[in-house]
Write a protein that holds these residues in place. Sequence first.
Motif, mmCIF file in Angstrom:
data_model
loop_
_atom_site.group_PDB
_atom_site.id
_atom_site.type_symbol
_atom_site.label_atom_id
_atom_site.label_comp_id
_atom_site.label_asym_id
_atom_site.label_seq_id
_atom_site.Cartn_x
_atom_site.Cartn_y
_atom_site.Cartn_z
ATOM 1 N N CYS A 112 0.826 -1.213 0.000
ATOM 2 C CA CYS A 112 0.000 0.000 0.000
ATOM 3 C C CYS A 112 0.860 1.263 0.000
ATOM 4 C CB CYS A 112 -0.924 0.025 1.218
ATOM 5 S SG CYS A 112 -2.231 -1.200 1.156
ATOM 6 N N LEU A 136 2.341 5.129 -3.068
ATOM 7 C CA LEU A 136 2.289 6.486 -2.517
ATOM 8 C C LEU A 136 3.678 7.106 -2.466
ATOM 9 C CD1 LEU A 136 -0.196 5.873 0.425
ATOM 10 C CD2 LEU A 136 -0.627 7.207 -1.641
ATOM 11 N N TRP A 172 4.975 8.030 -5.877
ATOM 12 C CA TRP A 172 4.389 9.297 -6.309
ATOM 13 C C TRP A 172 5.075 10.469 -5.620
ATOM 14 C CZ3 TRP A 172 0.510 12.650 -3.942
ATOM 15 C CH2 TRP A 172 -0.054 13.559 -4.837
ATOM 16 N N GLY A 232 -1.431 10.332 -10.173
ATOM 17 C CA GLY A 232 -1.930 10.363 -8.805
ATOM 18 C C GLY A 232 -3.299 9.741 -8.615
ATOM 19 N N ILE A 291 -3.339 5.879 -8.204
ATOM 20 C CA ILE A 291 -2.662 5.226 -7.079
ATOM 21 C C ILE A 291 -3.539 4.184 -6.375
ATOM 22 C CG2 ILE A 291 -1.661 5.610 -4.773
ATOM 23 C CD1 ILE A 291 -0.373 8.147 -5.923
#
Length: 178
Positions: free
Chosen positions: A62, A66, A69, A79, A82
Amino acid sequence: MKNLNINKLVKASLFLAIAIVFQVIGKTAPQISQFFVGPAINAVLILTAAICGGVFGVLVGCLTPLLAWLTGQLPSAFGPFIPFIIIGNILFILSFVIISKRGKYGKYLGIIIGAFIKYIFLWISASKLITLFQLNIPAKIANKLVIGMGIPQLITALIGGAFALLLIEILRKRKVYV
């Protein structure tokens, strides 16, 4: 029991740190990015799940999109995609964890089936779901997303999974991991 969880948390944190290093390296060399960073991250996901457990594997799975990015490894226009990458990682990890417990070849089947499920999910997400959910991703970016979330995802998951299994076997032979 508490020390065991702390031990796994520390190991998972180290795997996450390794993933960040690969992402930063990929940012500095974009020409090799997808076929270097992709397998490396997928290997980290499988290693985390195998060594620390499925829950920690899912947590790392997970966080990696993130952080990709945030580090610029994943373009900022991606984005809105994601959450789909996170779900793809979760599907890959859970498929591996569940299937790897099934017989002599379970870990190999777990990688193959998990990679295929991740690929199908990401491809459908990029080609169909972003339109369905009206994510307002520009057409030019959406086209790149469909290409990037297609066959390259299958290839990088298979390579990363194979590399992870090779590392696990080496660690077992050296009695570092049992």
